[in-house]
Design a protein around this motif. Structure first.
Motif, mmCIF file in Angstrom:
data_model
loop_
_atom_site.group_PDB
_atom_site.id
_atom_site.type_symbol
_atom_site.label_atom_id
_atom_site.label_comp_id
_atom_site.label_asym_id
_atom_site.label_seq_id
_atom_site.Cartn_x
_atom_site.Cartn_y
_atom_site.Cartn_z
ATOM 1 N N TYR A 132 0.319 3.465 7.905
ATOM 2 C CA TYR A 132 1.092 2.525 9.017
ATOM 3 C C TYR A 132 2.032 3.591 9.345
ATOM 4 O O TYR A 132 3.051 4.088 9.146
ATOM 5 N N ASP A 151 -1.320 2.042 13.528
ATOM 6 C CA ASP A 151 -1.924 0.510 12.348
ATOM 7 C C ASP A 151 -2.975 1.124 12.157
ATOM 8 O O ASP A 151 -3.869 0.768 12.270
ATOM 9 N N GLU A 192 3.310 2.460 17.242
ATOM 10 C CA GLU A 192 3.128 1.773 16.521
ATOM 11 C C GLU A 192 1.478 2.249 16.264
ATOM 12 O O GLU A 192 1.243 2.192 17.191
ATOM 13 N N GLN A 229 3.818 -4.417 5.540
ATOM 14 C CA GLN A 229 4.583 -5.117 6.849
ATOM 15 C C GLN A 229 6.260 -5.501 6.637
ATOM 16 O O GLN A 229 7.362 -5.282 7.421
ATOM 17 N N ARG A 266 2.477 4.152 3.839
ATOM 18 C CA ARG A 266 1.725 3.546 2.969
ATOM 19 C C ARG A 266 1.471 2.890 1.572
ATOM 20 O O ARG A 266 3.277 2.911 0.745
#
Ligand code: 0O2
Length: 211
Positions: free
Chosen positions: A119, A106, A104, A87, A143
């Protein structure tokens, strides 16, 4: 390589090279400040022509729509030590003004059926070509080292079995995905201990180098 592909892929090659420098530069800045870097290492590649053609066929993408519809012709990977670092990296990417984020995905809170976790951030990146600016899509996969280990192994097996895994392999891959998840959890729990040890180690290295 056919002239046509050479021209088509040129801005993608340029983008991968530029972004490798830029994203590796982020890590260098953390190191310079002597603080934990959320980025462990960065890799990048242009998708091979055979894989582009394969994917276009599988996903019914007309070849004159590759630019608009295939988001990962240029791909970067950013590997992190800890899940929480992901994040932090995504937020750093959101703050940049040398590209815009268009999507994006997830796959960490929503892992894929296969067990895949990562991600994905798709960006629109302007490349300066001699004939003018060209905006292309680039996929950045973020990752942990454990997620990367699993994905790399699964990817090669996928290639070997063309996606049709024998049952025992499929089950082992599922268990390996679970083990990678647990490894990330355990590492997160002792994160501060690990970072403290790494800081001491890097101070010792600095001292040695200055001797
Ligand atoms: P490469 O270049 O060989 O890695 P789709 O491909 O249909 O699943 P889409 O729309 O392209 O989906 O987007 P997605 O799933 O966000 O991103 C695709 C890329 O994510 C893949 O690229 C892989 O790099 C990675 N990925 C997605 N799912 C898996 C998985 O189950 N296992 C592994 N190892 N990687 C995965 P490509 O096209 O496979 O090509």
């Amino acid at each position: 390589m056919e002239r046509h592909w050479e021209f088509f892929l040129a801005p993608y090659k340029q983008a991968v090279e530029e972004l490798k420098v830029k994203l590796k530069g982020m890590r260098a800045q953390f190191e310079m400040q002597g603080v934990h870097s959320p980025i462990e290492f960065v890799t990048g590649r242009v998708k091979p022509i055979a894989s582009i053609l394969d994917k276009a066929q599988k996903k019914n993408i007309p070849l004159d729509q590759l630019e608009q519809q295939m988001q990962d012709i240029a791909g970067l990977r950013m590997m992190c030590q800890f899940v929480d670092d992901i994040q932090t990296v995504v937020e750093l990417l959101r703050k940049r003004n040398d590209f815009t984020i268009v999507e994006e995905r997830d796959y960490i809170t929503q892992k894929k059926e296969s067990g895949y976790r990562s991600y994905h951030v798709v960006i629109r990146y302007p490349v300066q070509m001699i004939y003018g600016e060209k905006n292309i899509l680039v996929e950045i996969q973020i990752r942990t080292l454990a997620m990367n280990f699993w994905a790399t192994i699964e990817h090669s097996l996928n290639y070997k079995y063309s996606g049709k895994f024998p049952e025992d392999i499929r089950q082992r891959l599922q268990r390996a995905a679970e083990a990678a998840y647990l490894l990330d959890e355990e590492m997160s729990k002792i994160r501060f201990e690990i970072q403290e040890a790494q800081a001491v180690f890097s101070r010792k290295q600095d001292l040695k180098e200055s001797e």
